[in-house]
Design a protein around this motif. Sequence first.
Motif, PDB file in Angstrom:
ATOM      1  N   PRO B  91      -6.399 100.198  30.676  1.00 56.57           N
ATOM      2  CA  PRO B  91      -6.392 101.594  30.195  1.00 56.57           C
ATOM      3  C   PRO B  91      -7.126 101.770  28.861  1.00 56.57           C
ATOM      4  O   PRO B  91      -7.772 102.799  28.652  1.00 56.57           O
ATOM      5  N   SER B  92      -7.042 100.765  27.982  1.00 52.19           N
ATOM      6  CA  SER B  92      -7.740 100.908  26.697  1.00 52.19           C
ATOM      7  C   SER B  92      -9.231 101.069  26.914  1.00 52.19           C
ATOM      8  O   SER B  92      -9.891 101.880  26.252  1.00 52.19           O
ATOM      9  N   ILE B  93      -9.774 100.289  27.848  1.00 53.78           N
ATOM     10  CA  ILE B  93     -11.208 100.391  28.110  1.00 53.78           C
ATOM     11  C   ILE B  93     -11.526 101.738  28.749  1.00 53.78           C
ATOM     12  O   ILE B  93     -12.496 102.407  28.364  1.00 53.78           O
ATOM     13  N   LEU B  94     -10.682 102.180  29.681  1.00 51.88           N
ATOM     14  CA  LEU B  94     -10.939 103.464  30.327  1.00 51.88           C
ATOM     15  C   LEU B  94     -10.901 104.612  29.315  1.00 51.88           C
ATOM     16  O   LEU B  94     -11.641 105.578  29.432  1.00 51.88           O
ATOM     17  N   GLU B  95     -10.022 104.471  28.320  1.00 53.00           N
ATOM     18  CA  GLU B  95      -9.946 105.515  27.293  1.00 53.00           C
ATOM     19  C   GLU B  95     -11.212 105.579  26.448  1.00 53.00           C
ATOM     20  O   GLU B  95     -11.612 106.646  25.984  1.00 53.00           O
ATOM     21  N   PHE B 101     -20.038 106.911  27.192  1.00 53.08           N
ATOM     22  CA  PHE B 101     -20.882 107.650  28.127  1.00 53.08           C
ATOM     23  C   PHE B 101     -21.462 108.912  27.497  1.00 53.08           C
ATOM     24  O   PHE B 101     -22.617 109.244  27.728  1.00 53.08           O
ATOM     25  N   SER B 102     -20.658 109.611  26.682  1.00 48.48           N
ATOM     26  CA  SER B 102     -21.182 110.804  26.013  1.00 48.48           C
ATOM     27  C   SER B 102     -22.371 110.442  25.145  1.00 48.48           C
ATOM     28  O   SER B 102     -23.413 111.112  25.154  1.00 48.48           O
ATOM     29  N   ALA B 107     -28.384 110.502  24.778  1.00 46.97           N
ATOM     30  CA  ALA B 107     -29.514 109.731  24.274  1.00 46.97           C
ATOM     31  C   ALA B 107     -30.510 109.465  25.394  1.00 46.97           C
ATOM     32  O   ALA B 107     -31.724 109.550  25.187  1.00 46.97           O
ATOM     33  N   ALA B 108     -30.008 109.178  26.599  1.00 48.61           N
ATOM     34  CA  ALA B 108     -30.901 108.842  27.704  1.00 48.61           C
ATOM     35  C   ALA B 108     -31.764 110.050  28.086  1.00 48.61           C
ATOM     36  O   ALA B 108     -32.973 109.909  28.286  1.00 48.61           O
ATOM     37  N   ALA B 257     -27.508  97.618  30.156  1.00 49.14           N
ATOM     38  CA  ALA B 257     -27.174  96.834  28.967  1.00 49.14           C
ATOM     39  C   ALA B 257     -26.456  97.694  27.930  1.00 49.14           C
ATOM     40  O   ALA B 257     -25.553  97.231  27.232  1.00 49.14           O
ATOM     41  N   LEU B 258     -26.848  98.979  27.851  1.00 44.67           N
ATOM     42  CA  LEU B 258     -26.236  99.852  26.849  1.00 44.67           C
ATOM     43  C   LEU B 258     -24.805 100.230  27.236  1.00 44.67           C
ATOM     44  O   LEU B 258     -23.910 100.225  26.394  1.00 44.67           O
ATOM     45  N   VAL B 259     -24.578 100.547  28.520  1.00 49.35           N
ATOM     46  CA  VAL B 259     -23.209 100.844  28.928  1.00 49.35           C
ATOM     47  C   VAL B 259     -22.342  99.626  28.662  1.00 49.35           C
ATOM     48  O   VAL B 259     -21.185  99.720  28.262  1.00 49.35           O
TER      49      VAL B 259
END
Lengths: 347, 325
Positions: B91-95, B101-102, B107-108, B257-259
């Motif tokens: 859950p910490s990663i999902l949070e 992503f924003s 940026a992309a 790589a960025l994600v």
Amino acid sequence: MTLITEAVAPPAAAAPGRVQVSRGPWATAFRKLRQDKAAMTALGVLVLIVVVCLMAPLYATYVSKTDPFSSNLSGTITVNGEDVAVMQAETEGLGLGTTPIGPTYTGAYFFGADTQGRDVMARLLYGGQNSLLIAGSSTVLTLVLAGLVGIVAGFFGGWVDIVLSRLLDIMWAFPVFLLAISLSIVTISHGLVIGPITISSDSLLLPILIIGLIFIPYVARPIRGQVLQLKRSEFVLAAIGLGVPQRRILVVDILPNVASTLIVFAPLTMALNMITESSLSFLSIGVQSPAASWGTIIEDGQGLLYTRPLVAVLPGIAVVITVVALNVFGDGVRDALDPRAKLRVKD
Amino acid sequence: MGFILLRRLGEMLFVMAGISVLVFLIFFVTPGADPAARIAGRNASPEVLAAVRHDFGFDQPIWVQYLLLMKRLFITGDLTSFVNRGQKVIPSILEALPITFSLLLGAAVLWVVVSILIGVTAAMMRGTWVDKTLMVLGLIGVSMPVFWVGEVANLITQSRYHDTWLFSWVPALGYVPLTQDPWGWFKALVVPWITLAILYIGLYGRVLRASLVEAYQEDFIRTARAKGLSERRILIRHALRTSLVTFVSLFGLDFGALVGGGTLLVEYVFGLQGVGFLTFNAFGNLDLPMIMAAVMYASVFVVGANAVVDILYATLDPRVRTSRA
């Protein structure tokens, strides 16, 4: 194009009556590089940066007369005949903290002091030495190891190739910056012990080893591909047909070709390594205090960003100039050595 | 095709297993890196150390520890942090994901649009001062450390020029959730977007120009000209389309790589608590479960991006497809 002009107008130094022999590929490339004004300017800038950074001890001893490695929180210096504290009482906010002295633009503290009261100019020079040393040594390490891995995997094939290629695949897919960070954090917290060799946690060898290792797949994979291609090339097939021993094929036919690729990679890899070193040092897992590198000085300057911005801005400018020069020089080297680059000359 | 996909999937699984072993080895077997010592603190007595070792299962054989970790990460999904005991890792990663992503999506968009503009303009005006200026700017963009660009951006927009009309709208550092306040989300991210995009604008602009220039020397462009097509059509339908193959594959790899944590430095400088930030903190605390989860998460994207790019490549360029079969 170049070949024609050479044949028509032989160099004045050539002895009369001497037949113009075609130059070797290395000499041709070197000539081409020397005629590339942008690349030569970049090389000049690089040499200048190296020389200036090497003069750091002279600067600290004779010009600034400051010790860039120990803190100086209560010292004073004389500016325009007045005694000024290196760490000045804060005028903003509660006035409890101290702000390091700003740029004096004279001998001592030319660009001011950092939070420890250390001379920023002197640290920039010493930091440059470390940044250049780490970027350069790790580049040599990357190229040597990647060349070795690529040649062994490509030339000998079989299970050696399978094992090495799979290892490269894993390293390739490991997010490269995370790999650097994990290796740095683990080794910097305790140092590194490999059998009888102990590397202490503040040794410059750690960042050199780590940065040298992480980019191996990026170089080894293309080298392996090139060796595979060379092995199928007609001149190698001819050599095999003539019964030339493997070792000789490796040394005479494969190595020179691979070497030119590695040389093309060198400046560009060094540029990448320079940025990686500064990033790791910025996260305080690269060069360790009190030693400096351009990355650590940017980190030191982070807390002073709004009061003494030069501390963080200057080392960044130094990195940018060095990396731009490396990239420009690298483009020149590539154009000189890579036959495909002839296409690009036309544009 | 089905067989190729299956083989590709097998390769991905192999690589990811390899990465997990590598992470495990780095943090458990590297001489001098004893996680128990780290958790117990600097001056822990031998008894405390032994208790911690037992408590966290460090006294079990190394491969048992590895399998347990993998089981709790992938099968039961209840892996908890070593440092904040009870904090569930997944859950910490999902949070943290929406923040990364924003940052990345904005940026992309920026770097794709601007770099195509720059690449095409430079290729069309090659040899002129416009081309040279754009390429020099691109080179400088490629050569700037991203964290330093972020610091300088902060210096300008948060301090030096914050009180002028130009930057008075820039909010204090930090993230504003899109669902709470879309306009605030946008304002908070504009500067980080530009900072992250600069490097890629330079890189992609230069790559695109080079491949456009190369494409214009190909025979099919001459054929298109001979057919009497307009320059515009030649550019869009013929030259740009060929050049985009390189562009798309680069984009896939960089995005993956960025994600997977590559945004760390930008998140760090702008105080955005995304996945990169989370990963870096986990590394700093030697919080192995969190590290393992974060790295596995990251490698899914990197490995996945590699696979997608390979498949796209084969779809966009039939020559690759035939040579593989």
